[in-house]
Design an enzyme around this catalytic site. Structure first.
Site, PDB file in Angstrom:
ATOM      1  CD  GLU A 121     -13.989  -3.495  -3.922  1.00 41.10           C
ATOM      2  OE1 GLU A 121     -14.619  -4.774  -4.508  1.00 41.10           O
ATOM      3  OE2 GLU A 121     -12.859  -3.249  -3.743  1.00 41.10           O
ATOM      4  CG  HIS A 126      -2.030  -1.059   1.096  1.00 46.92           C
ATOM      5  ND1 HIS A 126      -2.512  -1.865   2.131  1.00 46.92           N
ATOM      6  CD2 HIS A 126      -2.875  -1.400  -0.006  1.00 46.92           C
ATOM      7  CE1 HIS A 126      -3.589  -2.573   1.743  1.00 46.92           C
ATOM      8  NE2 HIS A 126      -3.698  -2.152   0.162  1.00 46.92           N
ATOM      9  CG  ASP A 135      -5.408  -1.802  -3.947  1.00 47.46           C
ATOM     10  OD1 ASP A 135      -4.854  -2.975  -4.100  1.00 47.46           O
ATOM     11  OD2 ASP A 135      -5.579  -1.234  -2.980  1.00 47.46           O
TER      12      ASP A 135
END
Length: 292
Positions: free
Chosen positions: A112, A68, A165
């Site tokens: 997401e 991260h 990500d």
């Protein structure tokens, strides 16, 4: 609903064809089946709490700071003043947590797919997001990232940073997000001086997938700069790649240190300017893989 699996002594994490990382469990795993995937959280002796999607390990509390911090700070510090960022995936909140350390960033959008990932990781691994998902600078947009990017195009929204990500590039749930049409759409949404940051993967365990993704990036973006970091949960060496439609200027170690100080970013656990610069020095076999 949650399902508690029968406890086994060891968890086997796939790294590549024919290779598994064996991790000792300290408690029973908890499994949740969402509309999109199977989410499993684990308690382990060495990696602490971790979660898996369809059997692939995503993040552990023991080493998540390595990926991260690298994913966020590598490109955020190379940019003179990033203001808007888009995180594709990132429902665990770890990358947003790191980007929020840059006071110049006004807005972060997280695209997401699975709301169950957000809910489950918040509950089982709260230290990963550390409250980032509740920060007023962060907007969570649920659904396919391609739809989020198209909505951004329709309203004229552009970004200084777009961070991938996501799960592996050959995962059916996000393979289209690593394909040329989507990469072109990302290039269109970058502000002048903007950067894309992609996880290429493991050059040792996933060489074909890494090389193929690097070729696709290079076909869309004139400037692609790979960097090699280390993530124990992913098997060790792990490649990232920054990409831009404009030249990526060299940022010196002194410049990076100055920006860390100017932005009052607190001491980090993994990232530092010397490591940043060193990550661009690739072993011969990795360089050959990416230039073949």
């Amino acid at each position: 609903m949650f399902h508690v699996k029968q406890s086994l002594q060891h968890l086997l994490i796939p790294l590549g064809d024919g290779v598994r990382l064996e991790v000792e469990r300290t408690a029973e795993s908890v499994e949740l089946h969402s509309r999109w995937q199977t989410i499993r959280t684990e308690h382990t002796a060495r990696f602490g709490e971790l979660y898996c999607l369809d059997g692939d390990a995503m993040v552990s509390t023991a080493d998540e700071f390595m990926i991260h911090e690298s994913l966020a700070h590598h490109v955020a510090l190379e940019h003179t003043s990033p203001r808007r960022a888009l995180i594709l995936g990132g429902g665990d909140g770890g990358t947003a947590r790191e980007l929020l350390k840059h006071p110049c960033i006004d807005a972060i959008v997280i695209a997401e797919l699975d709301e169950c990932v957000v809910a489950r990781v918040r509950e089982a691994l709260p230290a990963v997001s550390a409250g980032a998902l509740d920060n007023p600078r962060v907007t969570l947009r649920l659904g396919d990232a391609g739809e989020t990017l198209e909505a951004s195009r329709q309203c004229g929204e552009r970004f200084d940073l777009i961070l991938f990500d996501l799960t592996a590039s050959d995962d059916p749930a996000c393979a289209h997000l690593h394909a040329p049409p989507f990469l072109n759409a990302c290039a269109d949404r970058l502000m002048p001086g903007g950067r894309l940051h992609v996880q290429l993967g493991s050059p040792f365990y996933q060489p074909e997938a890494v090389a193929a993704l690097h070729r696709r990036l290079s076909a869309v973006f004139p400037y692609v700069r790979p960097a090699l970091i280390s993530v124990p949960l992913y098997g060790g060496p792990w490649l990232l790649a920054a990409a831009s439609v404009e030249a990526l200027p060299e940022t010196s170690e002194a410049q990076l240190a100055q920006r860390l100080a100017e932005r009052a970013i607190p001491p980090l656990r993994y990232y530092n300017p010397a490591l940043h610069r060193a990550s661009f020095a690739l072993p011969n076999d990795v360089h050959a893989l990416l230039t073949a």
